[in-house]
Design an enzyme around this catalytic site. Structure first.
Site, PDB file in Angstrom:
ATOM      1  N   TYR A   1      -2.701  -1.147  10.394  1.00 59.97           N
ATOM      2  CA  TYR A   1      -2.652  -0.747   8.746  1.00 59.97           C
ATOM      3  C   TYR A   1      -1.020  -0.901   8.044  1.00 59.97           C
ATOM      4  O   TYR A   1      -0.308  -1.320   7.735  1.00 59.97           O
ATOM      5  CB  TYR A   1      -3.739  -0.554   7.983  1.00 59.97           C
ATOM      6  CG  TYR A   1      -3.518  -0.647   6.795  1.00 59.97           C
ATOM      7  CD1 TYR A   1      -4.322  -1.652   6.064  1.00 59.97           C
ATOM      8  CD2 TYR A   1      -3.067   0.049   5.420  1.00 59.97           C
ATOM      9  CE1 TYR A   1      -4.406  -2.262   5.226  1.00 59.97           C
ATOM     10  CE2 TYR A   1      -3.764   0.008   4.955  1.00 59.97           C
ATOM     11  CZ  TYR A   1      -3.821  -1.136   3.447  1.00 59.97           C
ATOM     12  OH  TYR A   1      -4.227  -1.172   2.312  1.00 59.97           O
TER      13      TYR A   1
ATOM     14  N   SER B   1       0.727  -1.020  -0.158  1.00 59.50           N
ATOM     15  CA  SER B   1       0.349  -0.524   0.150  1.00 59.50           C
ATOM     16  C   SER B   1       0.713   1.281   0.483  1.00 59.50           C
ATOM     17  O   SER B   1       2.270   0.825   0.329  1.00 59.50           O
ATOM     18  CB  SER B   1      -0.839  -0.208   1.261  1.00 59.50           C
ATOM     19  OG  SER B   1      -1.465   1.349   1.424  1.00 59.50           O
TER      20      SER B   1
END
Length: 272
Positions: A167, A154
């Site tokens: 995350y 990401s």
């Protein structure tokens, strides 16, 4: 004199290859599965969802692309099931050429309020499952003399945002893990790379919009314009087609010398 032109293999032709893609019953993972299947690659799908809908997806992909498509219901929280998914591909389809570690979950909350169970789940699914699948895949790929490992990290593997501590930690871990695996396998004709998307319009992002609206006490519309797309100078979502273009390069022979990278596809987010 032989005047025949030399025959070059199409680098986009993945016929005879086998891919395992975690988290591939929807979103980015399904888009990547469709991309390789369309180029002749057999696929093992994995992910959550209604069993009948998953079967419809599997059968449709198999019929439309003329390849073998299987489904394995490995729980990404359990390392032994993740490893079994990789072994299943070899047992069912005869080999393993492409491993895509894509499964991921998200929870948005301030650090001091972040639930411990959510932290553990995010680290397990987003990071530890990548380790377990890769560890299981390496011996198979070494025996074949070739392999491609692509980790869907990401932009949050490269930069941080508030309220996403687990995350961000997990995706930074994926980027570091990618580099280590690439170095270890550099002489084995096995590459390992990470793709780092910005915001892509998927069910995971839709859930984030709702969570961010809650944590910030604002509307979903304001979250989209002032939080989600504010970070991307293009002011639009990244498309799955844009991700598959980079992905297909990395898994092809053209990407043989590209290893250990973390490729941002983020609408300019990390250019700032």
């Amino acid at each position: 004199m032989d005047n025949q032109r030399p025959v070059f293999k199409d680098p986009n032709d993945l016929s005879g290859q086998v891919a395992v893609i975690s988290g591939s019953t929807s979103g980015i993972g399904l888009a990547l599965a469709r991309a390789v299947a369309a180029r002749g690659c057999d696929v093992v799908l994995n992910g959550l969802g209604d069993p009948s809908e998953i079967e419809r997806t599997r059968a449709e992909l198999e019929a439309s692309c003329g390849v073998r498509v299987r489904y394995h219901a490995a729980n990404m929280l359990k390392g032994d099931e993740v490893a079994d998914m990789v072994a299943y591909a070899k047992h069912q389809l005869g080999r393993l050429d492409i491993l895509v570690n894509n499964a991921g979950i998200q929870h948005v909350e301030a650090v001091e309020k972040f639930p411990s169970d959510q932290w553990e789940k995010i680290i397990a699914i987003n990071l530890s499952s990548t380790f377990y699948a890769t560890r299981a895949a390496i011996p198979i790929m070494k025996a074949q003399g070739r392999g491609r490992i692509v980790n869907i990290a990401s932009v949050h593997g490269l930069v941080a945002s508030p309220f996403k501590s687990a995350y961000v930690a997990a995706k930074h871990g994926v980027v570091g893990f990618t580099k280590t695996v690439a170095l270890e396998l550099a002489q084995d004709n096995i590459t390992c790379n990470a793709i780092c998307p910005g915001f892509v319009e998927t069910p995971l992002v839709a859930a984030q919009v709702a969570d961010l609206a809650r944590t910030r006490g604002t509307s979903k519309e304001k979250v989209l314009s002032e939080v989600i797309l504010e970070s991307q100078p293009t002011k639009r979502f990244v498309t799955t087609d844009e991700l598959t273009g980079a992905f297909l390069y990395l898994v092809s022979d053209l990407g043989a010398s590209t290893t250990g990278i973390s490729m941002p596809i983020d609408g300019g987010w990390t250019a700032r």
